[in-house]
Design a protein around this motif. Sequence first.
Motif, PDB file in Angstrom:
ATOM      1  N   THR A 113       0.837  -1.203   0.000  1.00 14.66           N
ATOM      2  CA  THR A 113       0.000   0.000   0.000  1.00 14.66           C
ATOM      3  C   THR A 113       0.871   1.250   0.000  1.00 14.66           C
ATOM      4  O   THR A 113       0.597   2.215  -0.726  1.00 14.66           O
ATOM      5  N   VAL A 114       1.927   1.251   0.810  1.00 13.03           N
ATOM      6  CA  VAL A 114       2.866   2.370   0.814  1.00 13.03           C
ATOM      7  C   VAL A 114       3.492   2.535  -0.564  1.00 13.03           C
ATOM      8  O   VAL A 114       3.629   3.665  -1.071  1.00 13.03           O
ATOM      9  N   GLU A 115       3.867   1.427  -1.182  1.00 17.80           N
ATOM     10  CA  GLU A 115       4.497   1.492  -2.503  1.00 17.80           C
ATOM     11  C   GLU A 115       3.548   2.101  -3.530  1.00 17.80           C
ATOM     12  O   GLU A 115       3.941   2.983  -4.314  1.00 17.80           O
ATOM     13  N   ALA A 116       2.294   1.658  -3.528  1.00 20.47           N
ATOM     14  CA  ALA A 116       1.316   2.212  -4.463  1.00 20.47           C
ATOM     15  C   ALA A 116       1.024   3.681  -4.163  1.00 20.47           C
ATOM     16  O   ALA A 116       0.835   4.492  -5.077  1.00 20.47           O
ATOM     17  N   TYR A 117       0.998   4.032  -2.898  1.00 15.24           N
ATOM     18  CA  TYR A 117       0.739   5.413  -2.456  1.00 15.24           C
ATOM     19  C   TYR A 117       1.847   6.347  -2.930  1.00 15.24           C
ATOM     20  O   TYR A 117       1.586   7.448  -3.413  1.00 15.24           O
ATOM     21  N   LYS A 118       3.094   5.918  -2.811  1.00 14.57           N
ATOM     22  CA  LYS A 118       4.233   6.771  -3.131  1.00 14.57           C
ATOM     23  C   LYS A 118       4.527   6.835  -4.629  1.00 14.57           C
ATOM     24  O   LYS A 118       4.980   7.864  -5.140  1.00 14.57           O
ATOM     25  N   THR A 119       4.281   5.744  -5.351  1.00 16.82           N
ATOM     26  CA  THR A 119       4.648   5.699  -6.764  1.00 16.82           C
ATOM     27  C   THR A 119       3.468   5.873  -7.705  1.00 16.82           C
ATOM     28  O   THR A 119       3.639   6.318  -8.839  1.00 16.82           O
ATOM     29  N   GLY A 120       2.279   5.482  -7.270  1.00 20.87           N
ATOM     30  CA  GLY A 120       1.130   5.489  -8.159  1.00 20.87           C
ATOM     31  C   GLY A 120       1.139   4.363  -9.169  1.00 20.87           C
ATOM     32  O   GLY A 120       0.290   4.292 -10.048  1.00 20.87           O
ATOM     33  N   HIS A 121       2.092   3.455  -9.035  1.00 18.19           N
ATOM     34  CA  HIS A 121       2.221   2.343  -9.975  1.00 18.19           C
ATOM     35  C   HIS A 121       2.029   1.015  -9.247  1.00 18.19           C
ATOM     36  O   HIS A 121       2.010   0.956  -8.015  1.00 18.19           O
ATOM     37  N   ASP A 122       1.907  -0.059 -10.042  1.00 20.22           N
ATOM     38  CA  ASP A 122       1.720  -1.383  -9.456  1.00 20.22           C
ATOM     39  C   ASP A 122       2.830  -1.702  -8.466  1.00 20.22           C
ATOM     40  O   ASP A 122       4.012  -1.521  -8.782  1.00 20.22           O
ATOM     41  N   PRO A 123       2.471  -2.192  -7.273  1.00 18.04           N
ATOM     42  CA  PRO A 123       3.501  -2.619  -6.320  1.00 18.04           C
ATOM     43  C   PRO A 123       4.165  -3.903  -6.788  1.00 18.04           C
ATOM     44  O   PRO A 123       3.784  -4.476  -7.811  1.00 18.04           O
ATOM     45  N   LYS A 124       5.145  -4.366  -6.020  1.00 17.67           N
ATOM     46  CA  LYS A 124       5.948  -5.518  -6.460  1.00 17.67           C
ATOM     47  C   LYS A 124       5.117  -6.783  -6.636  1.00 17.67           C
ATOM     48  O   LYS A 124       5.527  -7.696  -7.354  1.00 17.67           O
ATOM     49  N   HIS A 125       3.975  -6.851  -5.984  1.00 16.98           N
ATOM     50  CA  HIS A 125       3.046  -7.957  -6.238  1.00 16.98           C
ATOM     51  C   HIS A 125       1.630  -7.474  -5.950  1.00 16.98           C
ATOM     52  O   HIS A 125       1.437  -6.526  -5.178  1.00 16.98           O
ATOM     53  N   PRO A 126       0.622  -8.090  -6.569  1.00 15.87           N
ATOM     54  CA  PRO A 126      -0.763  -7.677  -6.313  1.00 15.87           C
ATOM     55  C   PRO A 126      -1.178  -7.974  -4.874  1.00 15.87           C
ATOM     56  O   PRO A 126      -0.509  -8.736  -4.157  1.00 15.87           O
ATOM     57  N   THR A 127      -2.286  -7.390  -4.466  1.00 15.07           N
ATOM     58  CA  THR A 127      -2.843  -7.683  -3.150  1.00 15.07           C
ATOM     59  C   THR A 127      -3.194  -9.164  -3.079  1.00 15.07           C
ATOM     60  O   THR A 127      -3.889  -9.695  -3.943  1.00 15.07           O
ATOM     61  N   ARG A 128      -2.694  -9.830  -2.051  1.00 14.61           N
ATOM     62  CA  ARG A 128      -2.989 -11.251  -1.884  1.00 14.61           C
ATOM     63  C   ARG A 128      -4.300 -11.429  -1.125  1.00 14.61           C
ATOM     64  O   ARG A 128      -4.835 -10.480  -0.563  1.00 14.61           O
ATOM     65  N   SER A 129      -4.781 -12.658  -1.083  1.00 15.12           N
ATOM     66  CA  SER A 129      -6.005 -12.968  -0.341  1.00 15.12           C
ATOM     67  C   SER A 129      -5.644 -13.705   0.937  1.00 15.12           C
ATOM     68  O   SER A 129      -4.916 -14.702   0.897  1.00 15.12           O
ATOM     69  N   TYR A 130      -6.178 -13.214   2.063  1.00 15.40           N
ATOM     70  CA  TYR A 130      -5.940 -13.884   3.339  1.00 15.40           C
ATOM     71  C   TYR A 130      -6.883 -15.070   3.469  1.00 15.40           C
ATOM     72  O   TYR A 130      -8.090 -14.946   3.247  1.00 15.40           O
ATOM     73  N   ASN A 131      -6.337 -16.206   3.818  1.00 20.03           N
ATOM     74  CA  ASN A 131      -7.140 -17.413   4.013  1.00 20.03           C
ATOM     75  C   ASN A 131      -7.004 -17.874   5.459  1.00 20.03           C
ATOM     76  O   ASN A 131      -5.919 -18.270   5.888  1.00 20.03           O
ATOM     77  N   MET A 132      -8.100 -17.806   6.191  1.00 27.80           N
ATOM     78  CA  MET A 132      -8.053 -18.237   7.588  1.00 27.80           C
ATOM     79  C   MET A 132      -7.920 -19.747   7.665  1.00 27.80           C
ATOM     80  O   MET A 132      -8.334 -20.469   6.752  1.00 27.80           O
ATOM     81  N   GLN A 133      -7.351 -20.212   8.756  1.00 27.33           N
ATOM     82  CA  GLN A 133      -7.095 -21.651   8.924  1.00 27.33           C
ATOM     83  C   GLN A 133      -7.976 -22.210  10.044  1.00 27.33           C
ATOM     84  O   GLN A 133      -7.500 -22.792  11.006  1.00 27.33           O
ATOM     85  N   THR A 134      -9.259 -22.016   9.901  1.00 22.94           N
ATOM     86  CA  THR A 134     -10.207 -22.529  10.892  1.00 22.94           C
ATOM     87  C   THR A 134     -11.529 -22.795  10.202  1.00 22.94           C
ATOM     88  O   THR A 134     -11.735 -22.403   9.052  1.00 22.94           O
ATOM     89  N   ASP A 135     -12.431 -23.475  10.902  1.00 21.65           N
ATOM     90  CA  ASP A 135     -13.757 -23.687  10.330  1.00 21.65           C
ATOM     91  C   ASP A 135     -14.579 -22.408  10.497  1.00 21.65           C
ATOM     92  O   ASP A 135     -14.095 -21.412  11.017  1.00 21.65           O
ATOM     93  N   ASN A 136     -15.819 -22.443  10.058  1.00 20.51           N
ATOM     94  CA  ASN A 136     -16.675 -21.259  10.182  1.00 20.51           C
ATOM     95  C   ASN A 136     -17.936 -21.566  10.988  1.00 20.51           C
ATOM     96  O   ASN A 136     -19.001 -21.025  10.722  1.00 20.51           O
ATOM     97  N   ASP A 137     -17.770 -22.425  11.975  1.00 20.21           N
ATOM     98  CA  ASP A 137     -18.904 -22.815  12.810  1.00 20.21           C
ATOM     99  C   ASP A 137     -19.055 -21.867  13.993  1.00 20.21           C
ATOM    100  O   ASP A 137     -18.112 -21.667  14.773  1.00 20.21           O
TER     101      ASP A 137
END
Length: 205
Positions: A73-97
């Motif tokens: 986010t800092v990289e995109a904020y300062k440069t206005g260009h794509d950061p070194k990698h896209p935003t990843r998706s957080y995957n929780m490691q538990t059930d949803n009960d």
Amino acid sequence: MTGEFQQQQGQQPNMPLSNNHGGHELFDVHEVLSSMIGALNQCVLLRDKIQDPELLSIMDRQYAFMLDEYNITVEAYKTGHDPKHPTRSYNMQTDNDFTYGITPGEPKKPMQSANEIDDSIIAGFMLAMHKAGAKGKTAAALETCNPVLRRVLQDSVPNCVEMAYEVSIYQNKKGNYQVPQLSPTDMQAMLNMYGQGQMAKNMPN
């Protein structure tokens, strides 16, 4: 709107992305980044006080993810260009009960001493910071003109929601996040209040 204001000021439409920021955008993202630092600092301060290995594992995974997301986010904020990698998706490691229902207990109240801090309070801090992050990033994305920064912010919101959900499931399992339910009759009445929509006659298919 921010874009209209910029056009009124004679901004060139083809200016470099690094300069393609509106005033509201800079102020709002400044708040987001400051809040992200605060959340990361909170994890550092609280980590050594955690007793439950499960909560410790959740914090460690979330901290590493949040730190990486802060950096892009800092990289995109300062440069206005794509950061070194896209935003990843957080995957929780538990059930949803969830366990539903309310069990009476001692009323919650503010601490009187730092010695009172425990895992339930730390989990409460974690849940609050993720909820604040989701709201702040949503508000900032709605004011952001730079297309790269806007995408980084909006893609980050689901991660805040997912991390909050993971913490709330942990709290629920420990009895610290109780979820009331309506009676079966009231629940069905609420669920049946809405039906499928049909295309309006004056709208094209």
